[in-house]
Design a protein around this motif. Structure first.
Motif, PDB file in Angstrom:
ATOM      1  N   LYS A   1      11.263  -3.211  -3.797  1.00  0.00           N
ATOM      2  CA  LYS A   1      10.318  -2.096  -2.376  1.00  0.00           C
ATOM      3  C   LYS A   1       9.780  -0.754  -3.036  1.00  0.00           C
ATOM      4  CE  LYS A   1      13.594  -4.845  -0.075  1.00  0.00           C
ATOM      5  NZ  LYS A   1      14.701  -4.346   0.969  1.00  0.00           N
ATOM      6  N   ARG A   2      10.540  -0.089  -3.727  1.00  0.00           N
ATOM      7  CA  ARG A   2       9.520   1.690  -3.341  1.00  0.00           C
ATOM      8  C   ARG A   2       8.869   1.938  -4.612  1.00  0.00           C
ATOM      9  NH1 ARG A   2      10.575   5.092  -7.291  1.00  0.00           N
ATOM     10  NH2 ARG A   2      12.460   4.278  -8.584  1.00  0.00           N
ATOM     11  N   LEU A   3       9.012   1.020  -5.858  1.00  0.00           N
ATOM     12  CA  LEU A   3       7.466   0.874  -6.933  1.00  0.00           C
ATOM     13  C   LEU A   3       6.204   0.045  -5.988  1.00  0.00           C
ATOM     14  CD1 LEU A   3       9.451   0.092  -9.673  1.00  0.00           C
ATOM     15  CD2 LEU A   3       8.089   2.773  -8.965  1.00  0.00           C
ATOM     16  N   TRP A   4       6.844  -0.922  -5.025  1.00  0.00           N
ATOM     17  CA  TRP A   4       5.568  -1.290  -4.130  1.00  0.00           C
ATOM     18  C   TRP A   4       4.910  -0.587  -3.490  1.00  0.00           C
ATOM     19  CZ3 TRP A   4       3.040  -5.988  -3.681  1.00  0.00           C
ATOM     20  CH2 TRP A   4       2.757  -6.698  -2.733  1.00  0.00           C
ATOM     21  N   ASN A   5       6.263  -0.472  -2.426  1.00  0.00           N
ATOM     22  CA  ASN A   5       5.470   1.347  -1.371  1.00  0.00           C
ATOM     23  C   ASN A   5       4.573   1.862  -1.950  1.00  0.00           C
ATOM     24  OD1 ASN A   5       6.360  -0.518   0.553  1.00  0.00           O
ATOM     25  ND2 ASN A   5       8.408   0.678   0.679  1.00  0.00           N
TER      26      ASN A   5
ATOM     27  N   GLY B   1      -2.175   3.599  -3.000  1.00  0.00           N
ATOM     28  CA  GLY B   1      -3.839   2.648  -2.583  1.00  0.00           C
ATOM     29  C   GLY B   1      -4.022   2.304  -4.737  1.00  0.00           C
ATOM     30  N   ASP B   2      -3.114   1.759  -5.162  1.00  0.00           N
ATOM     31  CA  ASP B   2      -2.989   1.257  -6.388  1.00  0.00           C
ATOM     32  C   ASP B   2      -3.488  -0.155  -6.313  1.00  0.00           C
ATOM     33  OD1 ASP B   2      -3.151   0.597  -9.180  1.00  0.00           O
ATOM     34  OD2 ASP B   2      -1.440   0.795  -9.692  1.00  0.00           O
ATOM     35  N   GLN B   3      -4.411  -1.058  -5.652  1.00  0.00           N
ATOM     36  CA  GLN B   3      -4.349  -2.070  -6.061  1.00  0.00           C
ATOM     37  C   GLN B   3      -4.198  -2.672  -7.322  1.00  0.00           C
ATOM     38  OE1 GLN B   3      -4.626  -4.078  -2.262  1.00  0.00           O
ATOM     39  NE2 GLN B   3      -5.490  -1.738  -2.016  1.00  0.00           N
ATOM     40  N   GLU B   4      -4.567  -2.753  -8.028  1.00  0.00           N
ATOM     41  CA  GLU B   4      -4.375  -3.412  -9.388  1.00  0.00           C
ATOM     42  C   GLU B   4      -2.417  -3.614  -9.674  1.00  0.00           C
ATOM     43  OE1 GLU B   4      -4.863  -5.588 -12.670  1.00  0.00           O
ATOM     44  OE2 GLU B   4      -6.925  -4.654 -11.043  1.00  0.00           O
ATOM     45  N   GLY B   5      -1.996  -2.449  -9.466  1.00  0.00           N
ATOM     46  CA  GLY B   5      -0.201  -2.210  -8.826  1.00  0.00           C
ATOM     47  C   GLY B   5       0.363  -3.710  -8.437  1.00  0.00           C
ATOM     48  N   VAL B   6      -0.536  -3.235  -6.602  1.00  0.00           N
ATOM     49  CA  VAL B   6       0.319  -3.991  -6.349  1.00  0.00           C
ATOM     50  C   VAL B   6       0.040  -4.940  -6.371  1.00  0.00           C
ATOM     51  CG1 VAL B   6      -0.602  -4.888  -3.530  1.00  0.00           C
ATOM     52  CG2 VAL B   6      -0.569  -2.704  -3.647  1.00  0.00           C
ATOM     53  N   LYS B   7      -1.070  -5.457  -6.823  1.00  0.00           N
ATOM     54  CA  LYS B   7      -1.422  -6.868  -7.758  1.00  0.00           C
ATOM     55  C   LYS B   7      -0.097  -7.232  -8.548  1.00  0.00           C
ATOM     56  CE  LYS B   7      -5.383  -9.967  -8.854  1.00  0.00           C
ATOM     57  NZ  LYS B   7      -6.497 -10.184  -9.679  1.00  0.00           N
TER      58      LYS B   7
ATOM     59  N   MET C   1       2.527  -6.568  -8.607  1.00  0.00           N
ATOM     60  CA  MET C   1       4.051  -6.446  -8.283  1.00  0.00           C
ATOM     61  C   MET C   1       4.215  -8.328  -7.399  1.00  0.00           C
ATOM     62  SD  MET C   1       5.901  -3.526  -8.913  1.00  0.00           S
ATOM     63  CE  MET C   1       6.164  -3.167  -7.179  1.00  0.00           C
ATOM     64  N   ARG C   2       2.730  -8.691  -6.704  1.00  0.00           N
ATOM     65  CA  ARG C   2       2.850  -9.701  -6.281  1.00  0.00           C
ATOM     66  C   ARG C   2       3.938 -10.154  -7.016  1.00  0.00           C
ATOM     67  NH1 ARG C   2      -1.688  -9.493  -4.010  1.00  0.00           N
ATOM     68  NH2 ARG C   2      -1.296  -8.214  -2.362  1.00  0.00           N
ATOM     69  N   GLY C   3       4.506 -11.110  -6.656  1.00  0.00           N
ATOM     70  CA  GLY C   3       5.444 -12.641  -7.250  1.00  0.00           C
ATOM     71  C   GLY C   3       6.740 -11.884  -7.660  1.00  0.00           C
ATOM     72  N   VAL C   4       6.675 -10.943  -7.736  1.00  0.00           N
ATOM     73  CA  VAL C   4       7.979 -10.243  -9.150  1.00  0.00           C
ATOM     74  C   VAL C   4       9.044 -10.521  -8.133  1.00  0.00           C
ATOM     75  CG1 VAL C   4       9.034  -8.666 -10.097  1.00  0.00           C
ATOM     76  CG2 VAL C   4       6.167  -8.819 -10.522  1.00  0.00           C
ATOM     77  N   LYS C   5       9.049 -10.691  -6.938  1.00  0.00           N
ATOM     78  CA  LYS C   5      10.681 -10.537  -6.537  1.00  0.00           C
ATOM     79  C   LYS C   5      11.752 -10.967  -6.975  1.00  0.00           C
ATOM     80  CE  LYS C   5      12.594 -10.808  -1.654  1.00  0.00           C
ATOM     81  NZ  LYS C   5      12.279 -10.652  -0.510  1.00  0.00           N
ATOM     82  N   TYR C   6      11.168 -11.993  -7.019  1.00  0.00           N
ATOM     83  CA  TYR C   6      12.073 -13.794  -7.309  1.00  0.00           C
ATOM     84  C   TYR C   6      12.708 -13.455  -8.342  1.00  0.00           C
ATOM     85  CZ  TYR C   6      11.894 -14.380  -2.369  1.00  0.00           C
ATOM     86  OH  TYR C   6      11.679 -14.451  -0.920  1.00  0.00           O
ATOM     87  N   ALA C   7      11.781 -13.523  -9.726  1.00  0.00           N
ATOM     88  CA  ALA C   7      11.238 -12.760 -10.707  1.00  0.00           C
ATOM     89  C   ALA C   7      12.624 -12.220 -10.968  1.00  0.00           C
ATOM     90  CB  ALA C   7      10.107 -13.136 -11.108  1.00  0.00           C
TER      91      ALA C   7
END
Length: 161
Positions: free
Chosen positions: A17-21, A27-33, A35-41
């Protein structure tokens, strides 16, 4: 009983959550992208992952610049596996785990390592004896479900009927 894997999973989710926020705030859109889908993994056991989650886990090393999420995940897996080892091996591995976690420079994991260090004798005793409080937890859950089902009934006879 000690829910150290649960503690670790919570800390791992806090890191995520901290890294996502941070990525969103910067404004790191690449980083956000990434991070997507990593939670349950990262939260699930590796042997229960779907193919997509498996791919997310494989790309975990590149998720954040400092590799904090990947290192936190590695620590979770180490902790999860050491609980299944004989007491002598578990003692050494827990000592190693606490050292590695306390030097990880990941605030959530450092805090958890301090908690585990404080509870180390109790954790090792639980591993040695092999006791689990799963039955007690299941019984407590059954009581809570029964109470929830009984909500609104004024008399026990009405609940039983």
């Amino acid at each position: 009983g000690f829910h150290i894997v649960s503690w670790m999973t919570g800390a791992l989710d806090d890191v995520r959550k901290r890294l996502w926020n941070d990525a969103r705030r910067d404004g790191d859109q690449e980083g956000v992208k990434r991070m997507r889908g990593v939670k349950y993994a990262v939260l699930k056991n590796p042997d229960r992952l779907t193919d997509r989650q498996d791919e997310s886990l494989a790309a975990l090393g590149n998720t954040d610049p400092k590799g904090q999420l990947y290192r936190a995940w590695q620590l979770k897996e180490l902790l999860r596996t050491l609980l299944k080892h004989p007491i002598e091996q578990a003692t050494a591995e827990l000592r190693h785990w606490v050292f590695w976690a306390s030097h990880s420079r990941i605030p959530e994991i450092v805090e958890l390592s301090q908690k585990i260090r404080r509870r180390r004798p109790d954790i090792l005793r639980t591993i040695e004896l092999g006791y689990s409080n799963a039955r007690l937890e299941a019984f407590n859950n059954r009581i809570k479900v029964t109470i929830r089902m009984a909500y609104g009934f004024h008399h026990v006879d009405n609940l039983i009927a």
